[in-house]
Design an enzyme around this catalytic site. Sequence first.
Site, PDB file in Angstrom:
ATOM      1  N   ASP A  11       0.845  -1.191   0.000  1.00 40.23           N
ATOM      2  CA  ASP A  11       0.000   0.000   0.000  1.00 40.23           C
ATOM      3  C   ASP A  11       0.879   1.238   0.000  1.00 40.23           C
ATOM      4  O   ASP A  11       2.033   1.201   0.443  1.00 40.23           O
ATOM      5  CB  ASP A  11      -0.922   0.021   1.224  1.00 40.23           C
ATOM      6  CG  ASP A  11      -2.073   1.020   1.082  1.00 40.23           C
ATOM      7  OD1 ASP A  11      -2.379   1.420  -0.058  1.00 40.23           O
ATOM      8  OD2 ASP A  11      -2.658   1.396   2.112  1.00 40.23           O
ATOM      9  N   GLY A  12       0.327   2.310  -0.488  1.00 43.71           N
ATOM     10  CA  GLY A  12       1.010   3.591  -0.472  1.00 43.71           C
ATOM     11  C   GLY A  12      -0.009   4.713  -0.457  1.00 43.71           C
ATOM     12  O   GLY A  12      -1.163   4.522  -0.822  1.00 43.71           O
ATOM     13  N   GLU A  50       2.237   3.883  -4.149  1.00 40.14           N
ATOM     14  CA  GLU A  50       1.676   2.558  -4.446  1.00 40.14           C
ATOM     15  C   GLU A  50       2.682   1.737  -5.255  1.00 40.14           C
ATOM     16  O   GLU A  50       2.931   0.572  -4.953  1.00 40.14           O
ATOM     17  CB  GLU A  50       0.357   2.679  -5.218  1.00 40.14           C
ATOM     18  CG  GLU A  50      -0.789   3.287  -4.443  1.00 40.14           C
ATOM     19  CD  GLU A  50      -1.484   2.339  -3.492  1.00 40.14           C
ATOM     20  OE1 GLU A  50      -1.039   1.189  -3.310  1.00 40.14           O
ATOM     21  OE2 GLU A  50      -2.506   2.768  -2.906  1.00 40.14           O
ATOM     22  N   ASP A  73      -4.542  -2.597  -2.939  1.00 37.95           N
ATOM     23  CA  ASP A  73      -5.820  -1.914  -3.115  1.00 37.95           C
ATOM     24  C   ASP A  73      -5.744  -0.872  -4.234  1.00 37.95           C
ATOM     25  O   ASP A  73      -6.598  -0.020  -4.360  1.00 37.95           O
ATOM     26  CB  ASP A  73      -6.316  -1.291  -1.809  1.00 37.95           C
ATOM     27  CG  ASP A  73      -5.377  -0.246  -1.237  1.00 37.95           C
ATOM     28  OD1 ASP A  73      -4.412   0.145  -1.917  1.00 37.95           O
ATOM     29  OD2 ASP A  73      -5.613   0.180  -0.093  1.00 37.95           O
ATOM     30  N   HIS A 130      -9.703  -0.577   3.295  1.00 36.15           N
ATOM     31  CA  HIS A 130     -10.501  -0.156   4.459  1.00 36.15           C
ATOM     32  C   HIS A 130     -11.762  -1.001   4.651  1.00 36.15           C
ATOM     33  O   HIS A 130     -12.816  -0.487   4.995  1.00 36.15           O
ATOM     34  CB  HIS A 130     -10.849   1.332   4.344  1.00 36.15           C
ATOM     35  CG  HIS A 130      -9.667   2.185   4.043  1.00 36.15           C
ATOM     36  ND1 HIS A 130      -8.662   2.436   4.962  1.00 36.15           N
ATOM     37  CD2 HIS A 130      -9.290   2.818   2.899  1.00 36.15           C
ATOM     38  CE1 HIS A 130      -7.743   3.207   4.405  1.00 36.15           C
ATOM     39  NE2 HIS A 130      -8.089   3.439   3.163  1.00 36.15           N
ATOM     40  N   ASP A 140      -1.681  -0.231   5.349  1.00 31.65           N
ATOM     41  CA  ASP A 140      -2.179   1.139   5.383  1.00 31.65           C
ATOM     42  C   ASP A 140      -1.632   1.879   6.606  1.00 31.65           C
ATOM     43  O   ASP A 140      -1.218   3.043   6.502  1.00 31.65           O
ATOM     44  CB  ASP A 140      -3.716   1.144   5.394  1.00 31.65           C
ATOM     45  CG  ASP A 140      -4.290   2.540   5.330  1.00 31.65           C
ATOM     46  OD1 ASP A 140      -4.102   3.208   4.297  1.00 31.65           O
ATOM     47  OD2 ASP A 140      -4.889   2.985   6.333  1.00 31.65           O
TER      48      ASP A 140
END
Length: 144
Positions: A11-12, A50, A73, A130, A140
Amino acid sequence: MRERPIIVFTDGGAKGNPGPGGWGVVIVTPDGLVTELGGGGSPVTNNQMELTSAIKALTYLRGTPGALEIYADSTYVIKGITNWIWGWRRRGWKTAEGGDVLNRGLWERLSGEVDARGTDAIAWHYVRGHTGVPGNERVDEIAT
């Protein structure tokens, strides 16, 4: 029986886009060893972070044998590395509309890592952010 894969979450994100940002990675080996990686920079964009998270995961795992299951994501990363990149390369790193591909250097680095490992050794999966998926929630947290 097929060998169990190494599970990777990436994630980023960035505040301000561009602004200060971060990336996170969680790697889980078949024997249960968990490794967390993270970092950041500024000014950066969400997409840059990302991409960086996927690059950092693959760089860390360079030389580690086994299939990878990468969960992200970011449809930008997943569609980019599994689909769009072939057209970008064919068109000399131009989009279908004729513009320059954004983040070309990061895409080239990610592509190099994927090519080195073998495209068949990596399965890319989209995970909605999320929504309570533990690996995605943890990356995250690391990224922010």
